[in-house]
Motif scaffolding. Structure first.
Motif, PDB file in Angstrom:
ATOM      1  N   PRO B  96       0.742  -1.195  -0.005  1.00 58.04           N
ATOM      2  CA  PRO B  96      -0.026  -0.076  -0.013  1.00 58.04           C
ATOM      3  C   PRO B  96       0.892   1.312  -0.102  1.00 58.04           C
ATOM      4  O   PRO B  96       0.650   2.225  -0.819  1.00 58.04           O
ATOM      5  CB  PRO B  96      -0.699   0.036   1.431  1.00 58.04           C
ATOM      6  CG  PRO B  96      -0.926  -1.629   1.562  1.00 58.04           C
ATOM      7  CD  PRO B  96       0.322  -2.219   1.125  1.00 58.04           C
ATOM      8  N   GLU B  97       1.927   1.307   0.950  1.00 64.60           N
ATOM      9  CA  GLU B  97       2.550   2.437   0.855  1.00 64.60           C
ATOM     10  C   GLU B  97       3.422   2.512  -0.530  1.00 64.60           C
ATOM     11  O   GLU B  97       3.945   3.707  -0.839  1.00 64.60           O
ATOM     12  CB  GLU B  97       3.777   2.413   2.069  1.00 64.60           C
ATOM     13  CG  GLU B  97       2.968   2.324   3.413  1.00 64.60           C
ATOM     14  CD  GLU B  97       2.236   3.313   4.078  1.00 64.60           C
ATOM     15  OE1 GLU B  97       2.195   4.446   3.154  1.00 64.60           O
ATOM     16  OE2 GLU B  97       1.571   3.396   5.167  1.00 64.60           O
ATOM     17  N   PHE B  98       3.832   1.496  -0.896  1.00 63.71           N
ATOM     18  CA  PHE B  98       4.715   1.711  -2.086  1.00 63.71           C
ATOM     19  C   PHE B  98       3.845   2.171  -3.337  1.00 63.71           C
ATOM     20  O   PHE B  98       4.267   2.963  -4.061  1.00 63.71           O
ATOM     21  CB  PHE B  98       4.916  -0.023  -2.501  1.00 63.71           C
ATOM     22  CG  PHE B  98       5.771  -0.265  -3.895  1.00 63.71           C
ATOM     23  CD1 PHE B  98       7.315  -0.142  -3.539  1.00 63.71           C
ATOM     24  CD2 PHE B  98       5.269  -0.522  -5.024  1.00 63.71           C
ATOM     25  CE1 PHE B  98       7.965  -0.385  -4.527  1.00 63.71           C
ATOM     26  CE2 PHE B  98       6.077  -0.726  -6.083  1.00 63.71           C
ATOM     27  CZ  PHE B  98       7.539  -0.590  -6.015  1.00 63.71           C
ATOM     28  N   CYS B  99       2.622   1.772  -3.285  1.00 66.42           N
ATOM     29  CA  CYS B  99       1.542   2.370  -4.668  1.00 66.42           C
ATOM     30  C   CYS B  99       1.433   3.887  -4.266  1.00 66.42           C
ATOM     31  O   CYS B  99       1.221   4.692  -5.006  1.00 66.42           O
ATOM     32  CB  CYS B  99       0.423   1.539  -4.776  1.00 66.42           C
ATOM     33  SG  CYS B  99       0.691  -0.122  -5.141  1.00 66.42           S
ATOM     34  N   GLY B 100       1.142   3.973  -2.747  1.00 61.70           N
ATOM     35  CA  GLY B 100       0.762   5.387  -2.202  1.00 61.70           C
ATOM     36  C   GLY B 100       1.981   6.349  -2.429  1.00 61.70           C
ATOM     37  O   GLY B 100       1.626   7.526  -2.272  1.00 61.70           O
ATOM     38  N   LYS B 101       3.204   6.035  -2.721  1.00 61.12           N
ATOM     39  CA  LYS B 101       4.341   7.113  -2.943  1.00 61.12           C
ATOM     40  C   LYS B 101       3.775   7.850  -4.013  1.00 61.12           C
ATOM     41  O   LYS B 101       3.933   9.183  -3.984  1.00 61.12           O
ATOM     42  CB  LYS B 101       5.563   6.112  -3.595  1.00 61.12           C
ATOM     43  CG  LYS B 101       6.376   5.680  -2.383  1.00 61.12           C
ATOM     44  CD  LYS B 101       7.586   4.857  -3.153  1.00 61.12           C
ATOM     45  CE  LYS B 101       7.425   4.116  -4.176  1.00 61.12           C
ATOM     46  NZ  LYS B 101       8.619   3.393  -4.616  1.00 61.12           N
ATOM     47  N   CYS B 102       2.953   7.559  -4.977  1.00 60.17           N
ATOM     48  CA  CYS B 102       2.581   8.270  -6.089  1.00 60.17           C
ATOM     49  C   CYS B 102       1.027   8.593  -5.939  1.00 60.17           C
ATOM     50  O   CYS B 102       0.465   9.683  -5.853  1.00 60.17           O
ATOM     51  CB  CYS B 102       2.871   7.900  -7.421  1.00 60.17           C
ATOM     52  SG  CYS B 102       4.472   7.519  -7.941  1.00 60.17           S
ATOM     53  N   HIS B 103       0.350   7.655  -5.730  1.00 62.76           N
ATOM     54  CA  HIS B 103      -0.907   7.567  -5.628  1.00 62.76           C
ATOM     55  C   HIS B 103      -1.688   8.492  -4.419  1.00 62.76           C
ATOM     56  O   HIS B 103      -2.593   8.806  -4.500  1.00 62.76           O
ATOM     57  CB  HIS B 103      -1.822   6.214  -5.481  1.00 62.76           C
ATOM     58  CG  HIS B 103      -2.022   5.714  -7.080  1.00 62.76           C
ATOM     59  ND1 HIS B 103      -2.958   6.110  -8.006  1.00 62.76           N
ATOM     60  CD2 HIS B 103      -0.913   5.069  -7.709  1.00 62.76           C
ATOM     61  CE1 HIS B 103      -2.671   5.486  -9.023  1.00 62.76           C
ATOM     62  NE2 HIS B 103      -1.518   4.874  -8.642  1.00 62.76           N
ATOM     63  N   SER B 104      -0.876   8.722  -3.319  1.00 61.80           N
ATOM     64  CA  SER B 104      -1.471   9.514  -2.253  1.00 61.80           C
ATOM     65  C   SER B 104      -0.807  10.821  -2.200  1.00 61.80           C
ATOM     66  O   SER B 104      -1.106  11.925  -1.449  1.00 61.80           O
ATOM     67  CB  SER B 104      -0.941   9.020  -0.876  1.00 61.80           C
ATOM     68  OG  SER B 104      -1.122   7.622  -0.727  1.00 61.80           O
TER      69      SER B 104
END
Lengths: 358, 416
Positions: B96-104
């Motif tokens: 989740p944090e890995f994708c969240g780098k950009c998506h958040s």
């Protein structure tokens, strides 16, 4: 002097009507076993008059266009007083007109009435039949319903296979690559302006030829001495018989319109896939079915293209029958023509029936 | 002649240029410039779920965009050097944090999709999935489980695992597997029940994307089972009128006191079956008799409402039958159709009013609808009458024509 006579005299003085009336009053119709066939042309003419009258009435409410055509016919059928009757009579009469034109043509062929001096009467008659079929084809699309839309698509596709000019003709007919509102307005123009103009001129010519040359007498009666030839005056004897038959046909038309009203179907959806069982009008069926039987390729040519060319050549040959028939060998002449006629008629009937059964 | 040939050559050369350019444009340049992809294709070590239409790849984001490293060198050691930012494959917990780098990050995301939400990770950790993941559960769904890793597509794309038509299948992967779900103590028949429900058949059989999939009730990233209080609100997001009527009915209080789910009690949840007028009756299919018995107010109301409904439906069906008759006879059905459409609207409204459980309100609406249906029936009768008038008209015309024909016949005979 009565007013009527005065008017006649006034007109006669200017247009020399007396010789015309004299000619008409002397016009005779031969009486024999095949006299019945003389009425077929008259019935066809009557149905054409019905077409013109009902067509004009439909024009008052019909609105061409992919968004309005279907709706306007629906309006005619449901809201206009006697609109349902006029529309149904127009559709039925169109079909009966082609039917009687076929009977008229084949009776002329089998009684060999096309021979000299009536070659041009035959040629104009054949062109009238072709124009009648064009009337049918163009009029079929006008309600803009599902069946008409896809039948027109298939029908115009066939034009596209004609070598060299096919694609040009296809675009000319459709007003673009596909059957659209542009096609509808084109067909409308052709149906209500172009064809009626040409048709009326040709009908006038055809009738003029018939009036000028009189009815053809079958070959076996031609050599009879004049006193043995039975005849009846055209006016009023034949004319009244014609009128009687026209009244019967009118009654039949009314019966068909009331008991079998012409279906409007569903509005054309240009994006929908073609429904199963799309068939052309019955008088195109023999050509349509024959094209279906042809293989995709005949030698190096497209099968459909060969078919279309073959029908064109056959049609032209049929139209020119009076010219090439004379050149046949004497003695064999009658049999060859009889066989040709029977073969053509049998072919048309059998293939049409197969077309409807398959 | 010479100049003509030169012009032809120039045109031909231009055409060739145009065609070569189009071919190059069609191909994603990443395949020719990115050394990660070039090498991994050569050594046949591409991810099993790799799809060249992956949305990241389409936007020019290649392997290094997520995994880090240096895509400009063909030396594997340098390319996958941690010092050059290589992070490798994240664990499930890290995803989740890995994708969240950009998506958040709204700054990053607005470059691609200005209106995209950037609270997915935040929402995810409020979900059961997210909470369990935090607790160290390695089986629960994270981003990749639903979106895939290398064939991610927009939810509007029919091929996407998150497209409305594919969502039930995506959730089913875990939730319908009894072995996989064993330790969670929740049922695994949701998909099975959903497929036979009105929602499921509309979505999966009729491809009606307006019908809810799992995420429409349970939420997307914040997926959680709706609690007792919220069930009716979830149904009410689409069935707003039903909820409004129910909320202002005396039943709402009774349901609350008895701790009964508002909608679910009568309609079920995953297996929501098509409703029928028999549900509000005292017959075999009645849902009212579950709580009410003969003599009480609810029982009487069910009888009255059912009678009003069936009377109306009977008239409506009669009108529809007449419409078919009119169509068959080829008569004018336009006005009948309009009257029936109005009746149909009123029928839908009457059936919605059932949720007031007030026989008076239902009766009033049903009477209004019945009048519309009767109007359609009367119009149809008029058309049928017209149909026969046409036949009588034909009869009269035939008599006149026959008289005329007979007169003509005698005239012809007298002339002969």
């Amino acid at each position: 002097m009565k007013t009527g006579s005065k008017i006649f005299q006034w007109l006669d003085e200017r247009f020399e009507l007396t010789p015309v009336i004299e000619f008409m009053s002397k016009k005779k119709v031969p009486l024999h076993n095949h006299t019945i066939w003389y009425y077929m042309g008259g019935v066809t003419l009557f149905l054409f008059i019905v077409q013109v009258a009902t067509g004009i009435l439909l024009l008052l409410y019909y609105r061409p266009g992919s968004d309005s055509a279907y709706e306007s016919i629906r309006f005619i059928l449901t809201k206009v007083n006697f609109g349902w009757l006029i529309r149904s009579i127009h559709s039925w009469s169109a079909n009966l007109m082609i039917f009687f034109a076929f009977i008229h043509m084949f009776s002329t062929f089998f009684t060999r009435a096309y021979q000299k001096p009536r070659e041009l009467t035959w040629v104009t008659g054949f062109i009238l039949l072709v124009l009648g079929m064009a009337f049918g084809f163009s009029g079929y699309l006008l309600p803009w319903n599902e069946l008409a839309f896809f039948a027109t698509k298939v029908g115009t596709d066939i034009v596209g296979v004609i070598p060299f000019v096919g694609s040009f003709l296809l675009e000319l007919l459709r007003g673009g690559e596909d059957v659209t509102g542009a096609t509808l307005t084109r067909f409308y123009g052709i149906h209500v302006a172009v064809l009626p103009a040409i048709f009326t001129v040709l009908v006038a010519l055809h009738l003029l030829f018939v009036q000028r040359q009189g009815m053809s007498v079958p070959e076996n009666l031609k050599d009879l001495p004049e006193e043995k030839m039975r005849e009846m005056p055209f006016f009023p004897h034949f004319f009244l018989r014609d009128a009687l038959l026209w009244m019967v046909v009118l009654n039949v038309l009314l019966f068909l319109a009331v008991f079998y009203p012409w279906d409007l179907g569903f509005k054309a959806d240009t994006f929908a896939p073609a429904p199963a069982g799309i068939k052309p009008e019955w008088y195109f069926m023999f050509m349509f079915q024959t094209l279906k039987y042809l293989p995709a390729h005949i030698l190096v040519f497209e099968g459909e293209m060969i078919g279309v060319l073959a029908f064109t050549v056959a049609g032209i040959a049929w139209m020119l029958v009076p010219f090439w028939e004379v050149k046949s060998r004497k003695g064999m002449k009658k049999n060859v023509m009889m066989i040709t006629g029977v073969a053509a008629l049998t072919f048309i009937i059998v293939i049409t029936i197969i077309g409807y059964l398959s | 002649m010479k100049s003509f040939l030169i012009i032809i050559w120039i045109i031909a050369a231009m055409l060739m240029l145009i065609s070569t350019r189009s071919a190059a444009q069609d191909k994603n340049p990443v395949f020719e410039t990115d050394d990660c992809i070039i090498c991994h294709i050569q050594i046949e070590m591409m991810p099993a779920d790799f799809h060249q239409n992956d949305i990241h790849l389409q936007e020019g984001l290649s392997c290094a965009g997520c995994h880090g490293g240096d895509p400009s060198t063909d030396d594997p050691e340098l390319a996958m050097d941690r010092e050059r930012g290589f992070v490798g494959v994240p664990s499930r917990q890290e995803t989740p944090e890995f994708c969240g780098k950009c998506h958040s990050s709204i700054e990053v995301m607005r470059k691609f999709r200005p209106r995209i939400a950037t609270d997915q990770v935040e929402q995810y950790f409020t979900s059961i999935h997210g909470q369990k993941l935090k607790q160290g559960d390695k089986k629960v769904a994270e981003c990749v489980a639903c979106h895939t890793a290398h064939s991610i597509m927009s939810a509007n794309d029919g091929r996407a695992s998150t497209h409305p038509l594919n969502v039930p299948g995506t959730c089913k992967t875990c939730h319908s597997d009894p072995e996989y779900m064993k330790e969670y103590d929740i049922p695994t028949d949701q998909f099975e029940n959903f497929t036979v429900s009105v929602h499921g058949t509309a979505l999966l059989d009729n491809k009606d994307t307006g019908s809810p999939a799992c995420n429409d009730c349970h939420g997307n990233h914040g997926a959680t089972p709706p609690g007792l209080e919220s069930v009716s609100h979830i149904c009410g997001t689409c069935h707003a009128n039903n909820l409004n009527y129910f909320s202002s009915s005396p039943m709402e209080k009774a349901f609350r006191e008895m701790e009964i789910h508002a909608c679910e009690q009568c309609h079920g949840y995953h297996e929501v079956i098509p409703t029928s007028d028999e549900m509000i009756s005292v017959g075999e299919k009645s849902v009212c008799t579950t709580c009410h018995s003969e003599g009480d107010v609810g029982y009487t109301a069910a009888v009255e409402i059912h009678k009003d409904l069936t009377d109306f439906v009977q008239k409506y069906n009669e009108a529809e039958k007449k419409l078919q008759e009119i169509k068959k006879k080829g008569m004018d059905d336009v006005d009948i159709l309009f009257a029936l459409q109005e009746a149909n609207q009123t029928l839908i409204h009457t059936r919605t009013l059932v949720h007031t459980f007030d026989p008076l309100q239902v009766e009033e609406k049903a009477e209004e609808g019945k009048e519309k249906a009767i109007e359609a029936i009367n119009l149809a009768r008029q058309e049928i009458e017209d149909f026969y008038i046409r036949r009588y008209g034909f009869g009269f015309a035939t008599i006149f024509i026959t008289i005329f024909v007979v007169a003509l016949y005698f005239k012809v005979r007298s002339l002969d």
